[in-house]
Design a protein around this motif. Structure first.
Motif, PDB file in Angstrom:
ATOM      1  N   SER A  41       0.837  -1.209   0.000  1.00 60.51           N
ATOM      2  CA  SER A  41       0.000   0.000   0.000  1.00 60.51           C
ATOM      3  C   SER A  41       0.868   1.253   0.000  1.00 60.51           C
ATOM      4  O   SER A  41       0.552   2.242  -0.669  1.00 60.51           O
ATOM      5  CB  SER A  41      -0.934  -0.007   1.207  1.00 60.51           C
ATOM      6  N   LYS A  42       1.986   1.228   0.770  1.00 60.36           N
ATOM      7  CA  LYS A  42       2.907   2.357   0.766  1.00 60.36           C
ATOM      8  C   LYS A  42       3.542   2.541  -0.608  1.00 60.36           C
ATOM      9  O   LYS A  42       3.756   3.669  -1.070  1.00 60.36           O
ATOM     10  CB  LYS A  42       3.999   2.137   1.816  1.00 60.36           C
ATOM     11  N   TRP A  43       3.842   1.422  -1.263  1.00 61.29           N
ATOM     12  CA  TRP A  43       4.443   1.498  -2.607  1.00 61.29           C
ATOM     13  C   TRP A  43       3.474   2.111  -3.609  1.00 61.29           C
ATOM     14  O   TRP A  43       3.841   2.971  -4.400  1.00 61.29           O
ATOM     15  CB  TRP A  43       4.875   0.113  -3.059  1.00 61.29           C
ATOM     16  N   MET A  44       2.203   1.679  -3.566  1.00 64.44           N
ATOM     17  CA  MET A  44       1.213   2.225  -4.484  1.00 64.44           C
ATOM     18  C   MET A  44       0.988   3.711  -4.233  1.00 64.44           C
ATOM     19  O   MET A  44       0.875   4.510  -5.168  1.00 64.44           O
ATOM     20  CB  MET A  44      -0.107   1.464  -4.336  1.00 64.44           C
ATOM     21  N   SER A  45       0.924   4.101  -2.967  1.00 68.65           N
ATOM     22  CA  SER A  45       0.739   5.514  -2.626  1.00 68.65           C
ATOM     23  C   SER A  45       1.915   6.349  -3.108  1.00 68.65           C
ATOM     24  O   SER A  45       1.745   7.424  -3.689  1.00 68.65           O
ATOM     25  CB  SER A  45       0.559   5.657  -1.115  1.00 68.65           C
ATOM     26  N   ARG A  46       3.140   5.855  -2.883  1.00 72.38           N
ATOM     27  CA  ARG A  46       4.337   6.567  -3.320  1.00 72.38           C
ATOM     28  C   ARG A  46       4.395   6.656  -4.838  1.00 72.38           C
ATOM     29  O   ARG A  46       4.768   7.700  -5.392  1.00 72.38           O
ATOM     30  CB  ARG A  46       5.577   5.862  -2.783  1.00 72.38           C
ATOM     31  N   LEU A  47       4.039   5.579  -5.514  1.00 69.72           N
ATOM     32  CA  LEU A  47       4.083   5.545  -6.974  1.00 69.72           C
ATOM     33  C   LEU A  47       3.169   6.606  -7.568  1.00 69.72           C
ATOM     34  O   LEU A  47       3.563   7.373  -8.460  1.00 69.72           O
ATOM     35  CB  LEU A  47       3.686   4.154  -7.463  1.00 69.72           C
ATOM     36  N   LYS A  48       1.926   6.688  -7.092  1.00 67.06           N
ATOM     37  CA  LYS A  48       0.970   7.658  -7.624  1.00 67.06           C
ATOM     38  C   LYS A  48       1.383   9.088  -7.292  1.00 67.06           C
ATOM     39  O   LYS A  48       1.249   9.992  -8.128  1.00 67.06           O
ATOM     40  CB  LYS A  48      -0.428   7.350  -7.079  1.00 67.06           C
ATOM     41  N   CYS A  49       1.907   9.301  -6.078  1.00 69.31           N
ATOM     42  CA  CYS A  49       2.350  10.638  -5.683  1.00 69.31           C
ATOM     43  C   CYS A  49       3.513  11.117  -6.544  1.00 69.31           C
ATOM     44  O   CYS A  49       3.513  12.246  -7.038  1.00 69.31           O
ATOM     45  CB  CYS A  49       2.738  10.627  -4.208  1.00 69.31           C
ATOM     46  N   ASN A  50       4.510  10.251  -6.762  1.00 67.05           N
ATOM     47  CA  ASN A  50       5.683  10.652  -7.538  1.00 67.05           C
ATOM     48  C   ASN A  50       5.359  10.820  -9.020  1.00 67.05           C
ATOM     49  O   ASN A  50       5.912  11.713  -9.678  1.00 67.05           O
ATOM     50  CB  ASN A  50       6.805   9.626  -7.356  1.00 67.05           C
ATOM     51  N   LEU A  51       4.510   9.963  -9.560  1.00 66.69           N
ATOM     52  CA  LEU A  51       4.127  10.110 -10.964  1.00 66.69           C
ATOM     53  C   LEU A  51       3.451  11.445 -11.209  1.00 66.69           C
ATOM     54  O   LEU A  51       3.631  12.063 -12.263  1.00 66.69           O
ATOM     55  CB  LEU A  51       3.196   8.964 -11.387  1.00 66.69           C
ATOM     56  N   TYR A  52       2.681  11.902 -10.241  1.00 63.85           N
ATOM     57  CA  TYR A  52       2.013  13.199 -10.394  1.00 63.85           C
ATOM     58  C   TYR A  52       2.979  14.351 -10.147  1.00 63.85           C
ATOM     59  O   TYR A  52       3.009  15.320 -10.905  1.00 63.85           O
ATOM     60  CB  TYR A  52       0.842  13.278  -9.415  1.00 63.85           C
ATOM     61  N   TYR A  53       3.801  14.239  -9.121  1.00 61.89           N
ATOM     62  CA  TYR A  53       4.670  15.353  -8.723  1.00 61.89           C
ATOM     63  C   TYR A  53       5.836  15.548  -9.696  1.00 61.89           C
ATOM     64  O   TYR A  53       6.197  16.683 -10.027  1.00 61.89           O
ATOM     65  CB  TYR A  53       5.195  15.103  -7.312  1.00 61.89           C
ATOM     66  N   TYR A  54       6.431  14.451 -10.168  1.00 61.74           N
ATOM     67  CA  TYR A  54       7.589  14.532 -11.073  1.00 61.74           C
ATOM     68  C   TYR A  54       7.190  14.295 -12.528  1.00 61.74           C
ATOM     69  O   TYR A  54       8.007  13.832 -13.329  1.00 61.74           O
ATOM     70  CB  TYR A  54       8.652  13.507 -10.673  1.00 61.74           C
ATOM     71  N   ARG A  55       5.962  14.600 -12.893  1.00 62.48           N
ATOM     72  CA  ARG A  55       5.451  14.303 -14.233  1.00 62.48           C
ATOM     73  C   ARG A  55       6.309  14.932 -15.327  1.00 62.48           C
ATOM     74  O   ARG A  55       6.580  14.296 -16.349  1.00 62.48           O
ATOM     75  CB  ARG A  55       3.998  14.772 -14.357  1.00 62.48           C
ATOM     76  N   THR A  56       6.731  16.189 -15.129  1.00 61.91           N
ATOM     77  CA  THR A  56       7.534  16.863 -16.159  1.00 61.91           C
ATOM     78  C   THR A  56       8.908  16.215 -16.284  1.00 61.91           C
ATOM     79  O   THR A  56       9.424  16.036 -17.394  1.00 61.91           O
ATOM     80  CB  THR A  56       7.686  18.352 -15.821  1.00 61.91           C
ATOM     81  N   ASN A  57       9.514  15.851 -15.166  1.00 61.03           N
ATOM     82  CA  ASN A  57      10.820  15.178 -15.204  1.00 61.03           C
ATOM     83  C   ASN A  57      10.727  13.841 -15.926  1.00 61.03           C
ATOM     84  O   ASN A  57      11.613  13.488 -16.723  1.00 61.03           O
ATOM     85  CB  ASN A  57      11.333  14.948 -13.782  1.00 61.03           C
ATOM     86  N   TYR A  58       9.671  13.097 -15.674  1.00 62.10           N
ATOM     87  CA  TYR A  58       9.510  11.794 -16.315  1.00 62.10           C
ATOM     88  C   TYR A  58       9.272  11.946 -17.822  1.00 62.10           C
ATOM     89  O   TYR A  58       9.756  11.129 -18.617  1.00 62.10           O
ATOM     90  CB  TYR A  58       8.345  11.038 -15.681  1.00 62.10           C
TER      91      TYR A  58
END
Length: 209
Positions: A41-58
């Motif tokens: 659950s922590k992994w899924m939460s972190r994954l969604k948060c980072n995908l949204y926050y670092y979207r431009t970098n990705y």
């Protein structure tokens, strides 16, 4: 924002509606702290948060890996640029900004043609557009430009014999993005950013009433 309760479809919808001109995060922040998640659950939460926050970098990382893999194939690089443009059209803000600038430029040469490229009038019901989700580019639904761009990209990749390299590069870029999003520990700035975006979304919906 409680990312555990956010579905993958909600993340995609947020990425579609968010401002496209967001500056990328600094390299110092991008490569700051890494740690393995303590649970699924922590992994899924972190994954969604980072995908949204670092979207431009990705997005930049994806284009960089594709360009690096196809540096000896000019046609394939053009295809990669068309793919990036097609994917950018899926973002509401980018599509609307591109549409306005394109029509403004065309108006300087042909006002009559620019008038025809305006999006059709949308009926308004109770102060809200009935087709609020429909985005037009140069008078056509943006899906037309997305499909044309992706089709042209595929033809250029196939012609330059770079299709297999594109698949390898895409797999490599997606793997790097997944690794970073899984291991990068969300900081306080990321959490505050998601709260700010959530407030903007609520305020935007309130202002449309």
């Amino acid at each position: 924002m409680d990312w555990d309760s956010v579905a993958a479809g909600d993340v995609i919808e947020a990425l579609r509606e968010v401002e496209w001109s967001t500056s990328p995060r600094s390299l110092a922040e991008f490569f700051s702290r890494f740690a393995f998640p303590r649970s699924f659950s922590k992994w899924m939460s972190r994954l969604k948060c980072n995908l949204y926050y670092y979207r431009t970098n990705y997005f930049i990382l994806l284009i960089f890996v594709l360009g690096l893999a196809l540096i000896t194939r000019p046609l394939a690089i053009i295809g990669t640029a068309l793919t990036a443009l097609s994917l950018a059209f899926l973002n509401d803000s980018f599509a609307a900004t591109f549409n306005e600038k394109a029509i403004r430029t065309i108006r300087q040469f042909s006002p009559h043609l620019a008038a025809k490229m305006r999006p059709p009038h949308m009926p308004v019901i109770r102060g809200r557009s009935a087709s609020r989700k429909t985005v037009y580019v140069c008078g056509q639904p943006r899906l037309v430009f997305v499909l044309l761009g992706l089709t042209a990209s595929f033809v250029l990749w196939f012609t330059s014999c770079g299709l297999l390299w594109v698949l390898y590069a895409l797999a490599t870029a997606l793997l790097l993005i997944m690794l970073h999003a899984s291991l990068r520990t969300p900081n306080l700035k990321a959490r505050l950013n998601t709260f700010r975006e959530e407030f903007r979304a609520v305020w935007r919906n309130y202002s449309e009433l």
